[in-house]
Scaffold this motif. Structure first.
Motif, mmCIF file in Angstrom:
data_model
loop_
_atom_site.group_PDB
_atom_site.id
_atom_site.type_symbol
_atom_site.label_atom_id
_atom_site.label_comp_id
_atom_site.label_asym_id
_atom_site.label_seq_id
_atom_site.Cartn_x
_atom_site.Cartn_y
_atom_site.Cartn_z
ATOM 1 N N GLY A 1 94.480 -20.700 -2.072
ATOM 2 C CA GLY A 1 94.703 -21.219 -0.727
ATOM 3 C C GLY A 1 93.777 -20.626 0.310
ATOM 4 N N SER A 2 92.605 -20.155 -0.130
ATOM 5 C CA SER A 2 91.690 -19.469 0.794
ATOM 6 C C SER A 2 90.457 -20.288 1.143
ATOM 7 C CB SER A 2 91.267 -18.126 0.199
ATOM 8 O OG SER A 2 90.743 -18.285 -1.110
ATOM 9 N N ILE A 3 90.543 -21.600 1.000
ATOM 10 C CA ILE A 3 89.392 -22.439 1.328
ATOM 11 C C ILE A 3 89.285 -22.650 2.831
ATOM 12 C CG2 ILE A 3 89.360 -23.660 -0.880
ATOM 13 C CD1 ILE A 3 90.763 -25.997 0.519
ATOM 14 N N ASN A 4 88.067 -22.872 3.296
ATOM 15 C CA ASN A 4 87.809 -23.164 4.707
ATOM 16 C C ASN A 4 86.751 -24.258 4.771
ATOM 17 O OD1 ASN A 4 87.820 -22.992 7.512
ATOM 18 N ND2 ASN A 4 86.237 -21.400 7.531
ATOM 19 N N PRO A 5 87.135 -25.499 4.459
ATOM 20 C CA PRO A 5 86.155 -26.590 4.375
ATOM 21 C C PRO A 5 85.416 -26.810 5.697
ATOM 22 C CG PRO A 5 88.279 -27.241 3.452
ATOM 23 C CD PRO A 5 88.492 -25.967 4.176
ATOM 24 N N ILE A 6 84.125 -27.144 5.574
ATOM 25 C CA ILE A 6 83.271 -27.346 6.736
ATOM 26 C C ILE A 6 82.844 -28.813 6.807
ATOM 27 C CG2 ILE A 6 81.092 -26.698 7.844
ATOM 28 C CD1 ILE A 6 81.260 -24.050 6.316
ATOM 29 N N PRO A 7 83.082 -29.492 7.933
ATOM 30 C CA PRO A 7 82.609 -30.875 8.075
ATOM 31 C C PRO A 7 81.087 -30.937 7.979
ATOM 32 C CG PRO A 7 84.236 -30.340 9.773
ATOM 33 C CD PRO A 7 83.876 -29.044 9.093
ATOM 34 N N GLN A 8 80.585 -31.941 7.301
ATOM 35 C CA GLN A 8 79.143 -32.030 7.078
ATOM 36 C C GLN A 8 78.351 -32.170 8.366
ATOM 37 O OE1 GLN A 8 77.638 -34.544 3.951
ATOM 38 N NE2 GLN A 8 79.495 -34.316 2.724
ATOM 39 N N GLU A 9 78.936 -32.800 9.378
ATOM 40 C CA GLU A 9 78.186 -32.992 10.626
ATOM 41 C C GLU A 9 77.823 -31.676 11.307
ATOM 42 O OE1 GLU A 9 82.578 -34.172 11.562
ATOM 43 O OE2 GLU A 9 81.134 -34.419 9.914
ATOM 44 N N LEU A 10 78.474 -30.588 10.916
ATOM 45 C CA LEU A 10 78.152 -29.282 11.490
ATOM 46 C C LEU A 10 76.949 -28.634 10.809
ATOM 47 C CD1 LEU A 10 81.725 -27.726 11.936
ATOM 48 C CD2 LEU A 10 80.359 -29.010 13.611
ATOM 49 N N LEU A 11 76.488 -29.217 9.705
ATOM 50 C CA LEU A 11 75.448 -28.575 8.903
ATOM 51 C C LEU A 11 74.087 -29.261 8.982
ATOM 52 C CD1 LEU A 11 77.488 -27.702 5.689
ATOM 53 C CD2 LEU A 11 76.927 -26.216 7.608
ATOM 54 N N GLY A 12 73.975 -30.340 9.746
ATOM 55 C CA GLY A 12 72.659 -30.961 9.869
ATOM 56 C C GLY A 12 72.714 -32.473 9.836
ATOM 57 N N THR A 13 71.530 -33.061 9.730
ATOM 58 C CA THR A 13 71.375 -34.506 9.765
ATOM 59 C C THR A 13 71.558 -35.108 8.371
ATOM 60 O OG1 THR A 13 69.796 -34.272 11.579
ATOM 61 C CG2 THR A 13 69.804 -36.380 10.398
ATOM 62 N N VAL A 14 72.239 -36.223 8.329
ATOM 63 C CA VAL A 14 72.465 -36.922 7.060
ATOM 64 C C VAL A 14 71.177 -37.602 6.600
ATOM 65 C CG1 VAL A 14 73.704 -38.826 5.952
ATOM 66 C CG2 VAL A 14 74.905 -37.307 7.539
ATOM 67 N N SER A 15 70.870 -37.479 5.298
ATOM 68 C CA SER A 15 69.810 -38.277 4.688
ATOM 69 C C SER A 15 70.343 -38.848 3.380
ATOM 70 C CB SER A 15 68.544 -37.450 4.449
ATOM 71 O OG SER A 15 68.774 -36.430 3.496
ATOM 72 N N TYR A 16 69.623 -39.828 2.832
ATOM 73 C CA TYR A 16 70.158 -40.563 1.690
ATOM 74 C C TYR A 16 69.187 -40.578 0.507
ATOM 75 C CZ TYR A 16 73.728 -42.041 4.959
ATOM 76 O OH TYR A 16 74.768 -42.034 5.861
ATOM 77 N N ALA A 17 69.760 -40.690 -0.682
ATOM 78 C CA ALA A 17 68.999 -40.735 -1.934
ATOM 79 C C ALA A 17 69.427 -41.979 -2.693
ATOM 80 C CB ALA A 17 69.276 -39.480 -2.757
ATOM 81 N N PRO A 18 68.840 -43.135 -2.350
ATOM 82 C CA PRO A 18 69.270 -44.386 -2.990
ATOM 83 C C PRO A 18 68.910 -44.440 -4.462
ATOM 84 C CG PRO A 18 67.339 -44.746 -1.620
ATOM 85 C CD PRO A 18 67.781 -43.339 -1.360
ATOM 86 N N LYS A 19 69.498 -45.400 -5.136
ATOM 87 C CA LYS A 19 69.259 -45.613 -6.556
ATOM 88 C C LYS A 19 67.767 -45.811 -6.831
ATOM 89 C CE LYS A 19 70.798 -48.653 -10.326
ATOM 90 N NZ LYS A 19 71.637 -49.826 -10.670
ATOM 91 N N ILE A 20 67.298 -45.247 -7.926
ATOM 92 C CA ILE A 20 65.890 -45.361 -8.304
ATOM 93 C C ILE A 20 65.618 -46.741 -8.895
ATOM 94 C CG2 ILE A 20 64.111 -44.508 -9.876
ATOM 95 C CD1 ILE A 20 64.656 -42.591 -7.585
ATOM 96 N N ASP A 21 64.594 -47.415 -8.360
ATOM 97 C CA ASP A 21 64.137 -48.695 -8.887
ATOM 98 C C ASP A 21 63.017 -48.411 -9.885
ATOM 99 O OD1 ASP A 21 62.958 -51.146 -9.428
ATOM 100 O OD2 ASP A 21 62.935 -51.800 -7.340
ATOM 101 N N PRO A 22 63.133 -48.865 -11.128
ATOM 102 C CA PRO A 22 62.088 -48.584 -12.122
ATOM 103 C C PRO A 22 60.683 -48.990 -11.683
ATOM 104 C CG PRO A 22 64.020 -49.496 -13.203
ATOM 105 C CD PRO A 22 64.265 -49.609 -11.724
ATOM 106 N N GLU A 23 60.578 -50.021 -10.843
ATOM 107 C CA GLU A 23 59.263 -50.491 -10.420
ATOM 108 C C GLU A 23 58.572 -49.522 -9.473
ATOM 109 O OE1 GLU A 23 57.706 -53.120 -11.785
ATOM 110 O OE2 GLU A 23 59.481 -53.087 -13.079
ATOM 111 N N MET A 24 59.331 -48.604 -8.885
ATOM 112 C CA MET A 24 58.712 -47.668 -7.947
ATOM 113 C C MET A 24 57.852 -46.636 -8.672
ATOM 114 S SD MET A 24 62.045 -45.405 -6.843
ATOM 115 C CE MET A 24 61.207 -44.666 -5.459
ATOM 116 N N GLY A 25 57.876 -46.645 -10.002
ATOM 117 C CA GLY A 25 57.077 -45.693 -10.765
ATOM 118 C C GLY A 25 55.600 -46.017 -10.827
ATOM 119 N N LYS A 26 55.208 -47.233 -10.441
ATOM 120 C CA LYS A 26 53.795 -47.598 -10.525
ATOM 121 C C LYS A 26 52.950 -46.730 -9.596
ATOM 122 C CE LYS A 26 50.591 -51.482 -10.479
ATOM 123 N NZ LYS A 26 50.402 -52.928 -10.281
ATOM 124 N N ILE A 27 51.886 -46.143 -10.136
ATOM 125 C CA ILE A 27 51.048 -45.227 -9.374
ATOM 126 C C ILE A 27 50.081 -46.003 -8.475
ATOM 127 C CG2 ILE A 27 49.207 -43.497 -9.523
ATOM 128 C CD1 ILE A 27 51.962 -42.392 -10.167
#
Length: 311
Positions: A187-213
């Motif tokens: 019972g010793s947790i102290n959860p922190i809301p994410q908005e207090l830790l910085g800006t949100v960024s996203y990691a969308p699903k990888i499209d296989p076609e994005m591998g082309k150099i």
């Protein structure tokens, strides 16, 4: 099962791929039930094959369910206290989350709120990050948006690929996950809301076609793409109509025209880029074995001054 001040905590574990195995093995004595994705047809005979988590749960003699939809097993989820999610691969609805008095916690392989989404490891490498980490959060309706219980930072080495970094994060994540359960136990947790830790960024699903150099890109960006897309879906180019996957590259300051071969040496094929060049050190022609860049150049008669790719 897990003791909470003399009470037994009944834990349900959700997971599917190999990434979840270190957590499952570390928590095996505390888990009452495992839930994983259904068996998938694989191979030439399309024989049904269980997920890595299902195979390991059966080996550990832990009861396991693999429903198409969680609504199919909702009546089997009553009476548990805490849920643990590690790369399950399906959305867990709020009505299921609300069934757990202690909530459901999730291991996410990034330093949230950075890189929410399904591909945080790939995007961290692709973007040239030098550090990532693991976050233990409470599961909420919004994807990867729950309050943070624990985080641990992890260095990204220049030679790391998604494969090597995933393996390291899965091991570290399992240890941090166990610590988080210990905090919930006491019972010793102290959860922190994410908005207090910085800006949100996203990691969308990888499209296989994005591998082309695209050779008219910066050398480090090309190499980061190779690292990020190893082992899947792999960076690639076409030569004589054949897809050539690149498994290892190294940036070089030597200047050259983008896409044109500067040199062929035992080290590999040196190809010009926007701001320098890249050594192509290891490749895999489509449906063939992995070979060195040097052997590939010799086998496909690649000469200095020619363009490496078809386009």
């Amino acid at each position: 099962m897990y003791k909470e001040g003399g009470k037994i905590l009944r834990i349900v574990f959700w997971g599917t791929p190999e990434f979840a195995l270190p957590s499952l093995e570390r928590l095996k004595d505390k888990i009452s039930l495992v839930i994983t994705k259904p068996d998938k047809p694989q191979g030439r005979g399309l024989k049904l094959k269980p997920s890595p988590v299902k195979s390991k749960a059966l080996e550990l003699n832990i009861p396991v369910l693999s429903p198409e939809k969680l609504s199919e097993i909702k009546d089997k989820l009553s009476g548990f206290d805490l849920g643990v999610v590690v790369a399950y691969g399906l959305i867990i609805p709020k009505k299921i989350i609300d069934m757990f008095p202690k909530g459901i916690i999730n291991l996410h392989p990034s330093l949230l709120p950075k890189y929410r989404g399904p591909a945080p490891i790939q995007w961290a490498i692709m973007n040239g990050e030098e550090e990532t980490g693991v976050s233990i959060i409470y599961l909420t309706e919004e994807l990867d948006a729950g309050d943070i219980i624990l985080q641990e930072r992890v260095k990204i080495f220049p030679e790391d690929t998604t494969e090597t970094l995933s393996e390291r994060l899965s091991m570290i994540g399992a240890e941090v996950l166990e610590r988080a359960i210990g905090l919930i136990e006491t019972g010793s947790i102290n959860p922190i809301p994410q908005e207090l830790l910085g800006t949100v960024s996203y990691a969308p699903k990888i499209d296989p076609e994005m591998g082309k150099i695209i050779w008219n890109a910066r050398s480090k960006d090309i190499v980061n793409k190779i690292r990020a897309l190893t082992p899947w879906p792999k960076a690639y180019f076409y030569r004589c109509g054949l897809r050539i996957n690149i498994l290892e590259g190294e940036p070089s300051p030597i200047k050259g025209e983008p896409g044109r071969v500067i040199s062929v040496e035992e080290k590999g094929i040196l190809v010009g880029t926007q701001d320098g060049s890249v050594w192509i050190k290891k490749v895999q022609p489509e449906s063939r074995k992995v070979i060195s860049g040097y052997d590939f150049a010799n086998g496909y008669r690649i000469k200095e001054g020619s363009f490496l790719a078809d386009e």
